[in-house]
Design an enzyme around this catalytic site. Structure first.
Site, PDB file in Angstrom:
ATOM      1  CB  SER A  29      -0.912   0.113   1.131  1.00  9.09           C
ATOM      2  OG  SER A  29      -1.636   1.026   1.263  1.00  9.09           O
ATOM      3  CG  ASN A  30      -0.705   4.454  -1.278  1.00  7.35           C
ATOM      4  OD1 ASN A  30      -1.309   5.158  -0.191  1.00  7.35           O
ATOM      5  ND2 ASN A  30      -1.024   4.166  -2.869  1.00  7.35           N
TER       6      ASN A  30
END
Ligand code: C5P
Length: 215
Positions: A29-30
């Site tokens: 993810s980020n």
């Protein structure tokens, strides 16, 4: 001020960072918090819009009065957005969508093996670019989080994705970008207009974005 200038308008907003599965317990993810997207949803509701919020899991309270569509991956977000696109007037794509996902997520939890692990990644669909190709009168707003050459990258994406408004922020500037409650953005429109906003809360940024959408 209470402006009901979005009354009768259907607005779709995406928020949060997508999660791309590696196996049943792990994902890529980020650092997106979802704060900008949720601020946009609250502002659109305040202005009288019918709001659909397509969101990945975040730590934020759900905006009251929005139809919430929970998603995790870029592909799920893609499906949710495309399905609803023809029925909306405005789309604001504040989500941080992964550009790549693991090519073949493992069905079982992966076991530790060698010292190195190579993960093969493949591109995800560019949702916004597809909306740009399909649009029939909708107002399309994109975000560009950049670390360098902000204006050049933002203008390139505005044109390439056929957007009406691009919200560009330099994520290296203190007070701007991921996780914080404030942002420093520049708005670029398809007519060549450029408006640089100072440091302000994401609620205020949301207000300025819808002022431009209305125009
Ligand atoms: O990743 P990029 O900088 O090109 O993102 C710019 C805009 O495109 C953002 O509004 C983002 O939500 C959208 N985007 C998307 N689908 C992707 C990648 C980005 O809709 N796969």
């Amino acid at each position: 001020v209470s402006r009901r200038d979005l009354a009768g308008r259907r607005v779709l907003i995406t928020a949060g960072g997508t999660r791309e599965a590696i196996d049943p317990v792990r994902y890529i993810s980020n650092r997106s918090s979802g704060k900008m997207g949720y601020a946009l949803a609250r502002e659109a509701i305040r202005r009288g819009a019918e709001v659909t919020l397509v969101t990945t899991p975040t730590r934020l309270p759900l905006p009251e009065g929005a139809e919430v569509v929970p998603v995790e991956s870029a592909e799920e977000m893609h499906k949710a957005v495309i399905e609803r696109f023809d029925a909306v007037h405005v789309v604001v794509k504040a989500a941080a969508v992964a550009d790549y996902r693991p090519a073949a997520p493992a069905e079982q939890k992966m076991k530790k093996q060698a010292d190195r692990l190579f993960l093969e990644l493949v591109r995800t669909p560019d949702i916004l670019a597809e909306l740009g190709r399909r649009k029939r009168g909708q107002v399309l707003v994109g975000f560009a989080a950049e670390t360098n050459d902000l204006e050049a990258h933002a203008l390139d994406k505005l044109r390439r994705k056929n957007l009406d408004l691009m919200v560009a922020n330099d994520v290296t500037t203190p007070g701007a970008g991921f996780s914080v409650d404030t942002n420093i953005v520049t708005l670029f429109d398809r007519q060549g207009g450029k408006e640089t906003l100072g440091l302000m809360t994401k609620d205020e940024v949301a207000c300025r974005i819808f002022d431009r959408v209305i125009q």
